[in-house]
Design a protein around this motif. Structure first.
Motif, PDB file in Angstrom:
ATOM      1  N   CYS A  58      34.146  56.267  50.370  1.00  0.00           N
ATOM      2  CA  CYS A  58      32.776  55.750  50.470  1.00  0.00           C
ATOM      3  C   CYS A  58      32.582  54.737  51.593  1.00  0.00           C
ATOM      4  N   GLY A  59      33.677  54.313  52.224  1.00  0.00           N
ATOM      5  CA  GLY A  59      33.556  53.348  53.323  1.00  0.00           C
ATOM      6  C   GLY A  59      33.147  51.974  52.827  1.00  0.00           C
ATOM      7  N   GLY A  60      32.533  51.192  53.722  1.00  0.00           N
ATOM      8  CA  GLY A  60      32.047  49.868  53.364  1.00  0.00           C
ATOM      9  C   GLY A  60      33.075  48.781  53.586  1.00  0.00           C
ATOM     10  N   GLU A  61      32.732  47.586  53.122  1.00  0.00           N
ATOM     11  CA  GLU A  61      33.613  46.428  53.223  1.00  0.00           C
ATOM     12  C   GLU A  61      33.952  45.952  51.820  1.00  0.00           C
ATOM     13  N   VAL A  62      35.125  45.318  51.707  1.00  0.00           N
ATOM     14  CA  VAL A  62      35.594  44.879  50.403  1.00  0.00           C
ATOM     15  C   VAL A  62      35.858  43.383  50.405  1.00  0.00           C
ATOM     16  N   SER A  63      35.528  42.748  49.280  1.00  0.00           N
ATOM     17  CA  SER A  63      35.723  41.295  49.166  1.00  0.00           C
ATOM     18  C   SER A  63      37.150  40.981  48.738  1.00  0.00           C
ATOM     19  N   LYS A  64      37.430  39.712  48.690  1.00  0.00           N
ATOM     20  CA  LYS A  64      38.684  39.268  48.099  1.00  0.00           C
ATOM     21  C   LYS A  64      38.614  39.506  46.584  1.00  0.00           C
ATOM     22  N   THR A  65      39.769  39.653  45.977  1.00  0.00           N
ATOM     23  CA  THR A  65      39.824  39.921  44.537  1.00  0.00           C
ATOM     24  C   THR A  65      39.373  38.698  43.750  1.00  0.00           C
ATOM     25  N   VAL A  66      38.590  38.936  42.706  1.00  0.00           N
ATOM     26  CA  VAL A  66      38.203  37.864  41.790  1.00  0.00           C
ATOM     27  C   VAL A  66      38.718  38.232  40.404  1.00  0.00           C
ATOM     28  N   GLN A  67      39.168  37.230  39.663  1.00  0.00           N
ATOM     29  CA  GLN A  67      39.685  37.506  38.329  1.00  0.00           C
ATOM     30  C   GLN A  67      39.616  36.258  37.467  1.00  0.00           C
ATOM     31  N   THR A  68      39.666  36.478  36.144  1.00  0.00           N
ATOM     32  CA  THR A  68      39.766  35.374  35.211  1.00  0.00           C
ATOM     33  C   THR A  68      41.240  35.009  35.070  1.00  0.00           C
ATOM     34  N   ASN A  69      41.520  34.013  34.263  1.00  0.00           N
ATOM     35  CA  ASN A  69      42.927  33.757  33.952  1.00  0.00           C
ATOM     36  C   ASN A  69      43.469  34.935  33.151  1.00  0.00           C
ATOM     37  N   ILE A  70      44.703  35.343  33.464  1.00  0.00           N
ATOM     38  CA  ILE A  70      45.321  36.501  32.822  1.00  0.00           C
ATOM     39  C   ILE A  70      46.329  35.992  31.802  1.00  0.00           C
ATOM     40  N   LEU A  71      46.136  36.401  30.541  1.00  0.00           N
ATOM     41  CA  LEU A  71      47.021  35.973  29.470  1.00  0.00           C
ATOM     42  C   LEU A  71      48.399  36.590  29.685  1.00  0.00           C
ATOM     43  N   ASN A  72      49.417  35.744  29.704  1.00  0.00           N
ATOM     44  CA  ASN A  72      50.773  36.227  29.926  1.00  0.00           C
ATOM     45  C   ASN A  72      51.244  37.082  28.748  1.00  0.00           C
ATOM     46  N   THR A  73      51.842  38.201  29.064  1.00  0.00           N
ATOM     47  CA  THR A  73      52.401  39.075  28.032  1.00  0.00           C
ATOM     48  C   THR A  73      53.850  38.710  27.790  1.00  0.00           C
ATOM     49  N   ASN A  74      54.205  38.476  26.536  1.00  0.00           N
ATOM     50  CA  ASN A  74      55.589  38.132  26.212  1.00  0.00           C
ATOM     51  C   ASN A  74      56.501  39.324  26.485  1.00  0.00           C
TER      52      ASN A  74
END
Length: 798
Positions: free
Chosen positions: A388-404
């Motif tokens: 689809c082309g276009g431009e992409v931003s930097k990744t955004v995310q919430t805090n990720i809960l660590n998996t034991n």
């Protein structure tokens, strides 16, 4: 789970043929549901050219086409609006089978014009629902080219059944990984995992609104903003793959999410960013909050459901389905990506309550790779930019809960003790590493870390299963599990009575029923106040564990009557559940009997089944199970199931063996049953003590040559005296000489005192060594009279 052979080879470098791959899938626990090779179905269909298309002389919406094929020119009457001179399409010759309609073509006349063959649509070829026009193929294809080659349908489609614990194999890559571990080739590098750097800050952010102890509900979510994309039809290869597994291509953006879901097992969602107000937030739904989903239905959400919302409205139900209001269309220019993790149980509850199924829900329920929140963004980014082309931003995310990360200390000898086969430590380690496990060796112990895509691996037994299925179950030597020289009983005494009683009851003319172990709480309350409620019932009318088998059997009576079956005997053997029971459950054999005792005919007596009939059945059943029926004590039943005056429980010692009698009229009326019903309950666990005998043989015939003596007595008793107490006392006078005691008459009326009853008793005396003389008979008779008069305050009736 469906995939094609060529799709599999995108991940698996192999030269093995289809049959070998199919056999191996079954051997490693991925059972084959079907293998569809469409090359045979579509062999008759070829590319043809419309050299002339004219209006039908007698129909406004039909055209008469001259169609040039590799076998000559044929006249075809066609109703498609896109049929025109110069186009190329797919021709179905006479006598060919059309898979989408299930008909075989014949030469025919349509409105007076002969038609030989057919120009087909996608729906008629059963490759999509598109039927507005006939198939058009590109001019580069030559006359006679096979339809299967044009649409790449010569690629076999494989469908496998996935067990609930194998969420990793709901992806083509996961299946390829297992096949590579089984020795069918090499797992290729995943070319979609490519970290593309963003060029600007995302205009939309991800947020979460869960308390600390609720973080597990949504361990994390990530995404990216894409601007100036061109959403269009997907390339042909992508459309063909989706069609092959039964999915309808929609647009490039939507098709990418579907493709990655099946290819890598990573559900995704894309939002039209221009339709979002502010940031997107993962949170619980508010009271009576509704969401319009992609299936164009409005759902009212419960407050324990995960939803995705902006500042204005809901845009999806977490892990189940996205929202329609922010769905992508061909006009979409800016896109925001969702790559999330959800709690499997929460997704299951939401989907069941809403009765909403989706490919995303199916995978989230079974558990997905916890690390896919990172590489899922990368895979989606690469495909969106490429297509689809276009431009992409930097990744955004919430805090990720660590998996034991759980480590398992695996004793390699477990393979022999649990699997019955010897496999070297080196081979065990190689198998596990090929499946993605991290393995460290310490003497006879393997320290194993399961991969993030295998949340189903918990202990040593799971490791044994993984090694064995790749090593090959067919390599495990056959062993006779029964020691022929051993005389040890396979079943304990309780299980013997549980299984044997089914056959014994059936021998009395009862038909076995198998019903739910659950029932409606309102019905359960009719028979017990100590019901066990189910926290997550499969249905609102199956919300408690059954406290008795009786109500479930009673449901069959009115159903039988509606089919003109007015008499019957039914039984069920199974557990009942109650808070009042020691282990909250016990096994019970329950039987009911109703209607006329025999079928109506000229030679039968019209008599309904009564308490004495059900008692006779019960006594034969107990006797067949080695129960000492002559030692049974009768007691009054105190429950809601049986009629308080027409029922009894049977006890030996402190153990209740059975209940029998007429069912409580209140229970029958509540269940809309008009006729009396008799029933019995046998507590099978209490019969275990009598199953030590190997067989239920009949005692040897005692050929006693001495004359048996019969004596009758009639006493006036207080009306509170029980018959079984009288019989028991008389038998105890001399258990050897008193052969049988029975009651043959009971009288209550105005000829005797109030609150008394007259009971007539017959006693059979059997001499053992010589015939009785008068003095011996008189002595026994006197003892009987004395015992009765003293113990029961009775008087001999003269």
């Amino acid at each position: 789970m469906k995939f094609t052979l060529d799709w599999l080879k995108d991940h698996l470098e192999t030269k093995k043929d289809l049959d070998t791959i199919v056999d191996t899938l079954t051997n490693i626990g991925l059972e084959i549901e079907s293998v569809e090779d469409k090359s045979k179905t579509f062999n008759d269909f070829t590319v043809a050219e419309v050299i002339k298309a004219e209006q039908h002389p007698d129909a406004d919406r039909l055209r008469v086409c001259s169609v040039k094929t590799i076998d000559g020119v044929f006249q075809v009457v066609c109703g498609a609006p896109n049929a025109r001179t110069g186009m190329k399409g797919i021709f179905a010759p006479e006598n060919s089978f059309i898979p989408g309609t299930g008909i075989r073509l014949k030469k025919s006349k349509i409105r007076g014009v002969e038609s030989c063959g057919m120009l087909v649509s996608e729906k008629e070829m059963d490759i999509s629902d598109e039927h507005d026009g006939i198939i058009e193929v590109e001019a580069k294809y030559n006359l006679g080219d096979k339809f299967i080659d044009v649409f790449n349908l010569n690629d076999p489609v494989i469908e496998i059944n996935i067990t609930p614990n194998r969420g990793d194999c709901l992806s083509v890559r996961g299946i390829a990984r297992d096949l590579a571990a089984a020795g069918l080739g090499k797992l290729k590098e995943n070319t979609l995992i490519n970290n593309i750097a963003g060029t600007f800050e995302s205009l939309v952010k991800w947020e979460k609104d869960f308390k600390g102890d609720e973080e597990y509900i949504c361990p994390g979510v990530a995404g990216r903003y894409f601007k100036n994309v061109v959403n269009k039809e997907s390339p042909l290869w992508l459309q063909q793959r989706l069609k092959a597994i039964g999915l309808r291509p929609i647009s490039a953006l939507v098709d990418i999410t579907n493709y990655i879901t099946y290819d890598l097992g990573r559900p995704l969602h894309v939002y039209d960013a221009d339709k979002i107000k502010g940031n997107l937030k993962m949170r619980f739904a508010k009271e009576k909050e509704t969401c319009l989903t992609l299936d164009e239905a409005q759902y009212e959400c419960r407050t324990d459901m995960i939803v995705i919302a902006d500042n204005d409205k809901l845009h999806g139900i977490g892990g189940v389905m996205g929202g329609l209001d922010s769905g992508c269309s061909l006009d979409t220019k800016n896109v925001f990506l969702e790559v999330a993790l959800f709690d499997p149980i929460s997704v299951t509850k939401a989907g069941r309550y809403l009765k909403l199924q989706s490919d995303a829900r199916y995978r989230f329920e079974r558990g997905i790779d916890s690390s896919s929140i990172d590489w899922g963004v990368q895979a989606a980014t690469k495909m969106i930019i490429d297509l689809c082309g276009g431009e992409v931003s930097k990744t955004v995310q919430t805090n990720i809960l660590n998996t034991n990360v759980k480590q398992i200390n695996f004793n390699t000898d477990k393979i022999t003790s649990l699997g019955g086969v010897e496999i070297s430590i080196k081979e065990q380690k190689n198998i596990l590493e090929s499946l993605g496990f991290a393995v460290q060796e310490q003497n006879n112990i393997l320290i194993i870390t399961p991969p993030s895509f295998r949340p189903d691996i918990h202990d040593e037994a799971d490791i044994v299963e993984e090694i064995l299925r790749i090593y090959g179950f067919d390599k495990i030597p056959l062993t006779d599990i029964q020691d022929k020289d051993s005389k040890k009983n396979i079943l304990n005494s309780n299980l013997k009575s549980f299984y044997k009683i089914k056959r014994v009851i059936a021998n009395q003319g009862y038909l076995e029923a198998v019903t739910w172990s659950f029932m409606d709480k309102q019905v359960a309350k009719l028979v017990s106040d100590n019901v066990i409620e189910i926290k997550n019932p499969i249905s609102s009318d199956l919300n408690v564990m059954r406290p008795s088998n009786v109500p479930n059997l009673l449901h069959a009576i009115n159903l039988n009557k509606s089919k003109m079956i007015n008499r019957g005997k039914l039984f069920e053997v199974g557990p009942i559940f109650s808070e009042s029971l020691e282990d909250r459950q016990t096994n019970v054999a329950t039987g009911i009997s109703y209607g006329n005792i025999s079928e109506g005919n000229w030679n039968s007596n019209s008599k309904d089944i009564d308490v004495f009939d059900i008692k006779a059945d019960l006594m034969r059943i107990l006797d067949s199970l080695n129960t000492p029926i002559n030692n049974l004590n009768y007691e009054k039943i105190e429950n809601k199931i049986f009629h308080p005056g027409k029922s009894s429980s049977l006890r030996i010692g402190k153990n209740i063996i059975a209940n029998f009698g007429e069912l409580n009229p209140i229970l029958l009326k509540s269940m809309n049953i008009q006729n009396p019903v008799m029933a019995f309950e046998v507590f099978t666990d209490a019969l275990g003590q009598f199953q030590i005998k190997k067989t239920s043989t009949i005692a040897a015939f005692d050929n006693n040559p001495f004359q048996m003596v019969e004596r009758d007595f009639a006493f006036i008793f207080p009306d509170s005296v029980k018959a079984d107490e009288i019989i028991s006392k008389i038998k105890k006078i001399d258990k050897k000489l008193i052969n049988k005691v029975s009651i043959f008459d009971v009288y209550e009326g105005d000829k005797i005192a109030k609150d008394t009853k007259s009971i007539a008793i017959r006693v059979l005396l059997q001499p053992l060594e010589k015939t009785f003389n008068d003095e011996e008979i008189e002595s026994l008779s006197t003892q009987i009279i004395d015992v009765i008069t003293i113990n029961f305050k009775a008087t001999l009736r003269k």
